[in-house]
Design a protein around this motif. Sequence first.
Motif, PDB file in Angstrom:
ATOM      1  N   GLU A 428       0.845  -1.190   0.000  1.00 17.09           N
ATOM      2  CA  GLU A 428       0.000   0.000   0.000  1.00 17.09           C
ATOM      3  C   GLU A 428       0.879   1.238   0.000  1.00 17.09           C
ATOM      4  OE1 GLU A 428      -3.031  -0.106   3.097  1.00 17.09           O
ATOM      5  OE2 GLU A 428      -3.025  -2.281   2.838  1.00 17.09           O
ATOM      6  N   ASP A 429       2.053   1.117   0.624  1.00 20.10           N
ATOM      7  CA  ASP A 429       2.956   2.260   0.677  1.00 20.10           C
ATOM      8  C   ASP A 429       3.427   2.663  -0.717  1.00 20.10           C
ATOM      9  OD1 ASP A 429       2.702   2.392   3.338  1.00 20.10           O
ATOM     10  OD2 ASP A 429       4.686   1.582   3.829  1.00 20.10           O
ATOM     11  N   GLN A 430       3.710   1.644  -1.561  1.00 19.92           N
ATOM     12  CA  GLN A 430       4.140   1.969  -2.926  1.00 19.92           C
ATOM     13  C   GLN A 430       3.017   2.659  -3.689  1.00 19.92           C
ATOM     14  OE1 GLN A 430       5.345  -2.013  -4.072  1.00 19.92           O
ATOM     15  NE2 GLN A 430       7.449  -1.325  -4.378  1.00 19.92           N
ATOM     16  N   CYS A 434       2.836   6.561  -5.206  1.00 22.75           N
ATOM     17  CA  CYS A 434       2.462   6.924  -6.584  1.00 22.75           C
ATOM     18  C   CYS A 434       1.275   7.881  -6.580  1.00 22.75           C
ATOM     19  CB  CYS A 434       2.112   5.683  -7.395  1.00 22.75           C
ATOM     20  SG  CYS A 434       3.500   4.586  -7.673  1.00 22.75           S
ATOM     21  N   GLU A 443      -3.037   2.967 -12.644  1.00 23.95           N
ATOM     22  CA  GLU A 443      -1.796   3.276 -13.353  1.00 23.95           C
ATOM     23  C   GLU A 443      -0.600   2.860 -12.498  1.00 23.95           C
ATOM     24  OE1 GLU A 443      -4.198   5.460 -12.992  1.00 23.95           O
ATOM     25  OE2 GLU A 443      -4.892   5.793 -15.042  1.00 23.95           O
ATOM     26  N   LEU A 447       2.315   0.409 -13.520  1.00 22.18           N
ATOM     27  CA  LEU A 447       3.707   0.879 -13.506  1.00 22.18           C
ATOM     28  C   LEU A 447       4.584  -0.083 -12.704  1.00 22.18           C
ATOM     29  CD1 LEU A 447       5.048   3.616 -14.477  1.00 22.18           C
ATOM     30  CD2 LEU A 447       4.804   4.396 -12.130  1.00 22.18           C
ATOM     31  N   ILE A 448       4.099  -0.459 -11.543  1.00 26.32           N
ATOM     32  CA  ILE A 448       4.892  -1.316 -10.653  1.00 26.32           C
ATOM     33  C   ILE A 448       5.066  -2.707 -11.275  1.00 26.32           C
ATOM     34  CG2 ILE A 448       4.962  -2.418  -8.376  1.00 26.32           C
ATOM     35  CD1 ILE A 448       3.338   0.099  -7.376  1.00 26.32           C
ATOM     36  N   GLY A 451       7.311  -2.629 -14.290  1.00 23.67           N
ATOM     37  CA  GLY A 451       8.693  -2.488 -13.834  1.00 23.67           C
ATOM     38  C   GLY A 451       9.247  -3.837 -13.419  1.00 23.67           C
ATOM     39  N   PHE A 452       8.415  -4.582 -12.725  1.00 25.98           N
ATOM     40  CA  PHE A 452       8.789  -5.907 -12.239  1.00 25.98           C
ATOM     41  C   PHE A 452       9.083  -6.866 -13.396  1.00 25.98           C
ATOM     42  CE2 PHE A 452       7.139 -10.111 -10.790  1.00 25.98           C
ATOM     43  CZ  PHE A 452       8.057 -10.362  -9.791  1.00 25.98           C
ATOM     44  N   LYS A 454       9.951  -6.003 -16.555  1.00 25.06           N
ATOM     45  CA  LYS A 454      10.620  -5.323 -17.657  1.00 25.06           C
ATOM     46  C   LYS A 454      11.586  -6.212 -18.437  1.00 25.06           C
ATOM     47  CE  LYS A 454      13.293  -1.885 -16.745  1.00 25.06           C
ATOM     48  NZ  LYS A 454      13.667  -0.600 -16.154  1.00 25.06           N
TER      49      LYS A 454
END
Lengths: 481, 253
Positions: A428-430, A434, A443, A447-448, A451-452, A454
């Motif tokens: 939840e912090d991430q 954002c 979004e 994004l996260i 990224g994971f 990629k």
Amino acid sequence: MTEASNIIDQVVSQEYQYGFSTAIEMETAPIGLSEDIVRFISAKKNEPEWMLNYRLKAYKHWLTMEEPNWQNFNYPPIDFQNIIYYAAPKEKKKLNSLDEVDPELLKTFEKLGISLTEQKRLTGVAVDAVFDSVSIATTFKDQLKEKGVIFCSMSEAVHEHPELVKQYLGSVVPYTDNYFAALNAAVFSDGSFVYIPKGVRCPMELSTYFRINAENTGQFERTLIIADDHSYVSYLEGCTAPMRDENQLHAAVVELVAHTHAEIKYSTVQNWYPGDKDGKGGIYNFVTKRGTCEGDYAKISWTQVETGSAITWKYPSCVLKGNHSNGEFFSVAVTNNAQLADTGTKMIHLGSHTKSRIVSKGISAGKSHNTYRGLVKVAAKATDARNYTQCDSMLIGDRSGAHTFPYIEVANSSAVVEHEASTSKIGEDQIFYCNQRGIGTEEAIGLIVNGFCKEVLNQLPMEFAVEAQKLLAVSLEGSVG
Amino acid sequence: MLSIENLHAGIEGKNILNGINLNIRPGEVHAIMGPNGAGKSTLSSVLAGKNEYTVSQGSVYFDGKDLLEMSPEDRAREGLFLAFQYPVEIPGVSNTNFLKTAVNEQRKYRGLPPMEATDFLKFMREKMDFVEMDKSLTSRSLNEGFSGGEKKRNEIFQMAMLAPKLAILDETDSGLDIDALRLVSNGVNKLRSKENAFVVITHYQRLLDYIVPDFVHVLYKGRIVKSGTAELAKELEQKGYDWIKAELETQNA
């Protein structure tokens, strides 16, 4: 927590957008499986006797086998007598060109974003479209023919290139390999066949699009790709199915053969119907995929983005026979709601100086379970073999699970085998971080997650990487907390 | 710009803020000081919209709009920025990609088209120079493996990129050595203007030697118990918080 999990639920519960079905007149085999059905399928396809005999041998062998049960999930027993093994759109007459294809079928593929009319196609991608049990159309055939590349449906290959089919069919995955491979060998209906001649770099991406449409039907396609010495091909498959309450079985076999200095890049974007959020319906995706690096310096690279299916059970593998041959496996498996995935790879090092690399990214949301299972085997004669495995799992929400089963068998002391694994959680912090920068929750998840993944998405052909990114975002819509 | 009236808020049924009143006008820098557990970080979390916190009473208006009714992302898009005390790490997402998404989402909210990639990179380079940010940090994954100082500087860099109306710095000085503190403060000072405002939350007076506030408020037991100018911070540094506590107890007695 409650608000956060609500957001997750919304994201996860996004509707499957390919769930429509096409009303089209179909010709189907009688329900169930018997020797007669195998003969029926073979007759429908007007097959030569050698092909029929192959099927019958496979069928008889299948009868002696038992369903495997070592996987990390349970599924209700499959009633193999309650499946239709052949379904094809009724053809009025033999088709001479694309213009004669039933417009309903063309419309179906348009709706899926696959245009079969060549001028509308993305430049540089040839498509073979498989609808239930048969191949509907293959585009860009003539351009490919100029280079000597054969890209056609499996049924066509049986008739037109029998020597190649006889030589290679079952050479990588014999019908004795496993229960579902035996079943496939007995009843496979269609699929794609690719042959790249010596020294040819295939001038465009080849792509097959699989669509299950009919009810109660199993899909058993068979793909065979042969890259002769010093050739190169990049191949992509995509798949969807209508939303239906019952589970449908998809038991495909894919065989790849790469000769000396040849390279095959095989990418999958799998988006079969995953079932509803309570786990009702969806495809059982029980697939055997394997490639052999037959010659020295051959290379096979598997890339898969798995977002669909109620259950995915598959291990695209590489048999590294040639010295200095190279196997790669890049995987993103996303499970949401009640989906289950048990997937990974096998890298069998037989030749010396063989190399393999495994990058697996598992993302589990909802109450789904995602398992990575991989084998790295180095045979006694494989001196100086190297493997690097990286296996990362991401959990979304607090009801999902990630599991890792790495197997390593090394019989040669010069081998270097590395394994790295990690598990993380979208916090939840991430998401709040954002949000605080003006990025909405969906979004942020996209994004996260992107990224994971990629490293794996970077492996996909450009045209499909963007599609895959969107697919990831859609599959996880509503999933975070 | 920001007006907080009688704000009561807490977490998991526990009251932490017990009636905060605060008015902030454009161009002002307010420092909020106080001992541990006074509610400093709760205040910044409530303003940014962290959903674990519940507001039981009071109101917060930001540029005339009801802030408490807005989602956290809309608060950000309206121009509220929080420099986190503990910035999170997001592996695989480059700083550049993250900021591009943030900038373009905020532009979308304001009805502006997304920035072209080349324009964006140019804009980013300008701001990097402005806050003396190390260029290598932008291609790395967001905050991943950054030192404590690098993370804090990255917050200030993001603030420069997003150009908020109101920036809340939540203990940005914690864990910084003197050089990093100077760099961070320089960045903030350069960003000060007549149009924007800052709330600087800190435990120590040290930061306020670099970022000189217009007003200093002392937060204690969820209330602002004393307000003054920068002088008040110096007094606190000398006498400690016990002085305020003692003063309050005599008042109550």
